[in-house]
Enzyme design. Sequence first.
Site, mmCIF file in Angstrom:
data_model
loop_
_atom_site.group_PDB
_atom_site.id
_atom_site.type_symbol
_atom_site.label_atom_id
_atom_site.label_comp_id
_atom_site.label_asym_id
_atom_site.label_seq_id
_atom_site.Cartn_x
_atom_site.Cartn_y
_atom_site.Cartn_z
ATOM 1 N N HIS A 161 -16.328 1.176 -7.065
ATOM 2 C CA HIS A 161 -15.122 1.623 -7.781
ATOM 3 C C HIS A 161 -15.467 2.707 -8.799
ATOM 4 C CE1 HIS A 161 -14.379 -2.500 -6.439
ATOM 5 N NE2 HIS A 161 -13.086 -2.299 -6.540
ATOM 6 N N HIS A 190 -12.744 -9.883 -5.776
ATOM 7 C CA HIS A 190 -13.797 -9.479 -6.724
ATOM 8 C C HIS A 190 -13.240 -8.872 -8.020
ATOM 9 C CE1 HIS A 190 -13.811 -5.439 -4.318
ATOM 10 N NE2 HIS A 190 -13.003 -5.349 -5.338
ATOM 11 N N GLU A 197 -8.682 -3.284 0.672
ATOM 12 C CA GLU A 197 -10.037 -3.852 0.579
ATOM 13 C C GLU A 197 -10.270 -4.988 1.580
ATOM 14 O OE1 GLU A 197 -10.948 -3.029 -4.159
ATOM 15 O OE2 GLU A 197 -10.129 -4.958 -3.548
ATOM 16 N N HIS A 212 -2.933 -6.497 -3.351
ATOM 17 C CA HIS A 212 -2.685 -6.091 -4.739
ATOM 18 C C HIS A 212 -2.522 -4.580 -4.809
ATOM 19 C CE1 HIS A 212 -7.104 -5.703 -4.518
ATOM 20 N NE2 HIS A 212 -7.197 -5.194 -5.711
#
Lengths: 119, 280
Positions: free
Chosen positions: B59, B12, B240, B193
């Site tokens: 976030h 995303h 995530e 990541h």
Amino acid sequence: MNAASQKLEIPGTRVFDGELAQKGYALNKMCFSFNSAENREAFRQDEAGYCRQFGLNAEQYEAIRTRNVLGLLAAGGNVYYLAKFAGILGLDVQDLGAAQTGMSKDEFKAMLLAAGKGI
Amino acid sequence: MAKIVGAITTSHVPAIGRAIAGKLQDDPYWKPFFDGFPPVHAWLDKVRPDVAVVLYNDHGLNFFLDKMPTFAVGAAPEYHNADEGWGIPTLPPFKGHPELSWHVINELVAREFDLTTCQEMLVDHAYSLPLKLLWPNDEKCPVPTVPVCINTVQYPLPSAKRCYKLGKALGEAIGSWDKDLRVLVIGTGGLSHQLDGERAGFVNPEFDKAFMDSLVSDPEWVTQFSNEQIVEKTGTQGVELLMWVAARAALPGRVGLVHSNYHIPISNTAAGLMVMEVAA
């Protein structure tokens, strides 16, 4: 030792835990305020005054003033809120990655492209 | 009774929003990522979901550190996307499904998940961009949605094991809904990541691929790891994958892999995509 109390040392990595969340609260609260365009403009107009309003400590203010990404993290900044500060400066996460690793942005992007070769 | 048609899991990354706004789908940098989606669109045309339950992580748009729920479920008639501070265009509001939301809330709490319920909730790029990727030609997302937000901002995060159990309970909750509707489960985030720290830019395709394979055949495999171990293997934001674990666990029984794609990099991220459906 159970999983919850385990402290795993990962080079160049620190998870944002309760200790950092307490330390960085004022800094992160200021960066959270940057979701609003009006607040971003207020910061641009008077950086020092805006930081004072949120009660940043000397370490946090110095890291903001000098745009020091690793310094902001060490001062308790969380990357998701810091990204909003980076937005004010027109920087994206690849600029941040370059700043933290000591690479140029082109070098940082090339490293990621190389990681994708032959997968 | 309601039926889960399958699960879609996807990355995303905010830069996807810039690429969509800039119509960069055929740009050489972006093409390997966007080329993953036409088979998903074909599958959606076939299964025609009536509603989507979206597992994602906020976030710093809706939640701040003043109040940080571990699991939060939306129960609003509509969810608004909003300015996140770094300038990707906002998408139109997403229609909610309060009736399904409250059914899910009631059933999850009955299954001992202590939730935060939200009758007002802003949804960030982790919600808006995957829905736009699934329905790129619709101005507004064509199906009503139910948000389920998992804390990945402030540790301790719920473990992979706990997220697996959440997903399983969510699947049971949906399956017990006394409405003849077709439900899609979506999990967004990952894969490997790392945005912060001297190790920024870290990706781990070997682990990502093992994880994607495991979701089909052995979905509890990843629950052997603590979140810190997952961070070690996948980066600070690679954690995530918890949303993928929960989305997969919502599918009852064995699953078949309909489609998958994996590409490095988009921005700093190893982008993954999977479509799984319940085996006949």
